[in-house]
Design an enzyme around this catalytic site. Structure first.
Site, mmCIF file in Angstrom:
data_model
loop_
_atom_site.group_PDB
_atom_site.id
_atom_site.type_symbol
_atom_site.label_atom_id
_atom_site.label_comp_id
_atom_site.label_asym_id
_atom_site.label_seq_id
_atom_site.Cartn_x
_atom_site.Cartn_y
_atom_site.Cartn_z
ATOM 1 N N THR A 36 -0.680 59.405 20.111
ATOM 2 C CA THR A 36 -1.595 59.797 21.111
ATOM 3 C C THR A 36 -1.924 61.271 20.769
ATOM 4 O OG1 THR A 36 0.128 61.012 22.609
ATOM 5 C CG2 THR A 36 -0.389 58.605 22.976
ATOM 6 N N THR A 123 15.148 63.854 30.821
ATOM 7 C CA THR A 123 15.099 65.330 30.766
ATOM 8 C C THR A 123 15.841 65.791 32.340
ATOM 9 O OG1 THR A 123 13.542 66.923 31.674
ATOM 10 C CG2 THR A 123 12.921 64.624 32.246
ATOM 11 N N ASP A 124 16.125 67.178 32.126
ATOM 12 C CA ASP A 124 16.950 67.643 33.282
ATOM 13 C C ASP A 124 15.829 67.616 34.496
ATOM 14 O OD1 ASP A 124 15.110 69.938 32.424
ATOM 15 O OD2 ASP A 124 16.717 71.336 32.503
ATOM 16 N N GLU A 125 14.497 67.570 34.251
ATOM 17 C CA GLU A 125 13.790 67.597 35.293
ATOM 18 C C GLU A 125 13.636 66.658 36.342
ATOM 19 O OE1 GLU A 125 9.796 68.948 34.364
ATOM 20 O OE2 GLU A 125 10.280 69.834 32.437
ATOM 21 N N TYR A 150 5.528 63.754 36.247
ATOM 22 C CA TYR A 150 6.196 63.615 34.957
ATOM 23 C C TYR A 150 7.644 63.291 35.219
ATOM 24 C CZ TYR A 150 9.066 64.865 30.885
ATOM 25 O OH TYR A 150 10.058 65.055 30.190
ATOM 26 N N LYS A 154 10.017 59.722 34.708
ATOM 27 C CA LYS A 154 11.171 59.834 33.737
ATOM 28 C C LYS A 154 12.576 59.356 34.672
ATOM 29 C CE LYS A 154 11.570 61.307 29.761
ATOM 30 N NZ LYS A 154 11.505 60.372 28.456
HETATM 31 P P1 NAD Z 1 5.561 64.859 22.807
HETATM 32 O O1 NAD Z 1 4.581 64.832 23.811
HETATM 33 O O2 NAD Z 1 5.491 65.769 21.796
HETATM 34 O O3 NAD Z 1 5.529 63.333 21.662
HETATM 35 C C1 NAD Z 1 5.686 62.121 22.513
HETATM 36 C C2 NAD Z 1 5.300 61.017 21.158
HETATM 37 O O4 NAD Z 1 5.357 59.752 21.938
HETATM 38 C C3 NAD Z 1 3.917 61.132 20.512
HETATM 39 O O5 NAD Z 1 4.232 61.036 19.368
HETATM 40 C C4 NAD Z 1 3.075 60.239 21.226
HETATM 41 O O6 NAD Z 1 2.173 59.745 20.202
HETATM 42 C C5 NAD Z 1 4.267 59.157 21.555
HETATM 43 N N1 NAD Z 1 3.757 58.328 22.475
HETATM 44 C C6 NAD Z 1 3.339 58.593 23.738
HETATM 45 N N2 NAD Z 1 2.851 57.328 24.151
HETATM 46 C C7 NAD Z 1 3.089 56.273 23.538
HETATM 47 C C8 NAD Z 1 3.090 54.844 23.744
HETATM 48 N N3 NAD Z 1 2.730 54.390 24.840
HETATM 49 N N4 NAD Z 1 3.480 54.327 22.641
HETATM 50 C C9 NAD Z 1 4.302 54.778 21.630
HETATM 51 N N5 NAD Z 1 4.121 56.163 21.640
HETATM 52 C C10 NAD Z 1 3.737 56.889 22.291
HETATM 53 O O7 NAD Z 1 7.020 64.970 23.613
HETATM 54 P P2 NAD Z 1 8.476 65.431 23.174
HETATM 55 O O8 NAD Z 1 8.384 66.918 23.762
HETATM 56 O O9 NAD Z 1 8.782 65.357 21.590
HETATM 57 O O10 NAD Z 1 9.571 64.542 24.006
HETATM 58 C C11 NAD Z 1 10.193 63.557 23.497
HETATM 59 C C12 NAD Z 1 11.042 62.876 24.663
HETATM 60 O O11 NAD Z 1 11.927 63.953 25.090
HETATM 61 C C13 NAD Z 1 10.164 62.580 25.852
HETATM 62 O O12 NAD Z 1 10.699 61.380 26.422
HETATM 63 C C14 NAD Z 1 10.455 63.538 26.791
HETATM 64 O O13 NAD Z 1 10.362 63.245 28.050
HETATM 65 C C15 NAD Z 1 11.799 64.205 26.351
HETATM 66 N N6 NAD Z 1 12.019 65.539 26.909
HETATM 67 C C16 NAD Z 1 11.291 66.398 26.081
HETATM 68 C C17 NAD Z 1 11.583 67.779 26.621
HETATM 69 C C18 NAD Z 1 10.977 68.958 25.752
HETATM 70 O O14 NAD Z 1 11.126 70.073 26.205
HETATM 71 N N7 NAD Z 1 9.902 68.763 25.019
HETATM 72 C C19 NAD Z 1 12.698 68.118 27.173
HETATM 73 C C20 NAD Z 1 13.431 67.482 27.788
HETATM 74 C C21 NAD Z 1 13.211 65.811 27.745
HETATM 75 P P1 TYD Z 2 6.384 73.855 30.092
HETATM 76 O O1 TYD Z 2 6.599 74.153 28.484
HETATM 77 O O2 TYD Z 2 5.197 72.963 30.643
HETATM 78 O O3 TYD Z 2 7.619 73.067 30.446
HETATM 79 P P2 TYD Z 2 8.033 72.316 31.689
HETATM 80 O O4 TYD Z 2 7.030 72.588 32.726
HETATM 81 O O5 TYD Z 2 8.269 71.046 31.503
HETATM 82 O O6 TYD Z 2 9.477 73.106 32.031
HETATM 83 O O7 TYD Z 2 6.476 75.058 30.929
HETATM 84 C C1 TYD Z 2 7.665 75.975 30.887
HETATM 85 C C2 TYD Z 2 7.475 77.122 32.013
HETATM 86 O O8 TYD Z 2 6.353 77.818 31.469
HETATM 87 C C3 TYD Z 2 7.374 76.595 33.341
HETATM 88 O O9 TYD Z 2 7.789 77.402 34.242
HETATM 89 C C4 TYD Z 2 5.728 76.534 33.504
HETATM 90 C C5 TYD Z 2 5.642 77.927 32.835
HETATM 91 N N1 TYD Z 2 4.060 78.055 31.949
HETATM 92 C C6 TYD Z 2 3.255 78.944 32.207
HETATM 93 O O10 TYD Z 2 3.718 80.116 32.888
HETATM 94 N N2 TYD Z 2 2.098 78.902 31.577
HETATM 95 C C7 TYD Z 2 1.430 77.881 30.886
HETATM 96 O O11 TYD Z 2 0.469 78.098 30.227
HETATM 97 C C8 TYD Z 2 2.516 76.864 30.694
HETATM 98 C C9 TYD Z 2 2.103 75.761 29.887
HETATM 99 C C10 TYD Z 2 3.788 76.916 31.209
#
Ligand code: NAD
Ligand code: TYD
Length: 337
Positions: A36, A123-125, A150, A154
């Protein structure tokens, strides 16, 4: 061991694949990713020639590709998801499709293929929000209370994963982690957005009063935690993973980044708040520490400086991502549609 990693071209998934091949060089890793807007094969350049790594472009909602990719796999690490809260607010449908329906397709196939372990990344969310000034943190017994499309998607996926364990005996583990940061994070997320905007001399948009608190986890610490869960985590269990930050709010994070880049605080721009914005997240990681000996390493300031440095050194990566040119590049370079 043969691992199937879903979403391995995203931020955490690509860091995990690089980590895994480095630390478990005999294992085979298959990366199933739809590519994506958030998936980027550039993240995996260092391993693309590794004979123990294979990439399959495919959607986790497509049961035929999921079934064929899963044949002979021992362990699944399921990262694939739509992951950005703001996008889920604009349009939730894709979040339900990938995060809920896609997870169900994977679970069905895992059962059929007698997978030895299905590890679900969450996620913790899913736990909702905490208030400022409270001492309490999320842990494995916290009730679910998701508040964005979101986190609701999850939460639904977590419930499904547990249901497959209790109903059909699928060997699962789940981890709920806090906000990750580090290399290859898509610049729509707060920290990389701030760094790259500042590097481009643009303003950093801060939602609402900026007094929102996240529990920042360095991505490599997260990868190590998953490794320990895969090796020694108990089937059916959930592990919470968090970072080392001490109640730092978004404004304080931005001020640190501004300082690291030698910019001025005039670059901070307060913008309209996010609807339903969760005030505070904090994770109690006592269980994984006591049971598996994991704890985050390094301090936030040092890891933030390392991350800022990475974005300074990898301007081509994020500039092409930000320009949206990177998809064309993939087609040319990798022959992928
Ligand atoms: P990201 O958005 O960077 O990457 C998501 C990946 O999934 C991409 O490579 C995308 O191409 C692939 N993808 C999306 N839809 C798909 C589908 N239908 N089939 C196959 N592939 C698909 O996400 P991330 O930040 O690396 O997060 C990875 C996981 O960790 C997620 O499940 C997210 O909920 C969880 N998570 C992320 C964070 C964070 O801070 N980034 C925190 C807590 C949990
Ligand atoms: P984000 O990285 O989107 O993670 P999450 O919402 O999943 O925690 O955002 C982290 C924090 O930063 C959240 O409190 C929202 C805030 N935020 C901004 O203030 N400005 C921005 O442009 C974005 C993307 C996030």
């Amino acid at each position: 061991m043969k691992l199937l990693v879903t979403g391995g071209a995203g931020f955490i998934g690509s860091n995990f694949i690089i980590y895994w091949l480095k630390n478990h060089p005999k294992d085979l890793v298959i990366n199933l990713d739809k590519l994506t807007y958030a998936g980027n094969l550039e993240n995996l350049k260092d391993v693309e020639e590794n004979p123990n790594y294979r990439f399959v472009q495919g959607d986790i909602c497509d049961s035929s590709i999921v079934d064929s990719t899963m044949a002979g796999v021992d362990v699944i690490v399921h990262f694939a998801a739509e992951s950005h809260v703001d996008r889920s607010i604009l349009e939730p449908s894709e979040f339900i499709r990938t995060n809920v329906l896609g997870t169900n397709i994977l679970l069905r196939s895992a059962l059929k293929n007698k997978i030895k372990r299905f590890h679900h990344i969450s996620t913790d969310e899913v736990f909702g929000k905490l208030e400022l000034g409270e001492k309490n943190k999320f842990n494995e017994r916290t009730n679910y209370n998701p508040r964005s499309p979101y986190s609701a998607s999850k939460a639904a996926s977590d419930h499904l994963v547990r249901a497959y364990h209790f109903t059909y005996g699928l060997p699962i583990t789940i981890s709920n982690c806090s906000n990750n940061f580090g290399p290859y994070q898509f610049p729509e997320k707060f920290i990389p957005l701030a760094i790259t905007n500042l590097l481009e001399d643009k303003k950093v948009p801060v939602y609402g009063d900026g007094l929102y608190v996240r529990d920042w986890l360095y991505v490599e610490d997260h990868c190590r935690a998953i490794d320990l869960i895969l090796q020694n985590g108990k089937i059916g269990e959930t592990y919470c993973i968090g970072g080392l930050t001490k109640e730092i709010n978004n404004i304080e994070v931005i001020k640190k980044i501004v300082g690291l880049l030698g910019k001025t605080e005039g670059a901070i721009e307060y913008v309209k708040d996010r609807p339903g914005h969760d005030r505070r997240y904090a994770v109690d990681w006592t269980k994984i520490k006591n049971e598996l000996g994991w704890e985050p390493q390094g301090d936030f300031d040092q890891l933030l400086a390392k991350t800022v440095d990475w974005y300074k050194q990898h301007q081509d990566w994020w500039k092409s991502v930000k320009n949206g040119e990177y998809k064309n590049y993939y087609q040319t370079q990798y022959g992928i549609k």
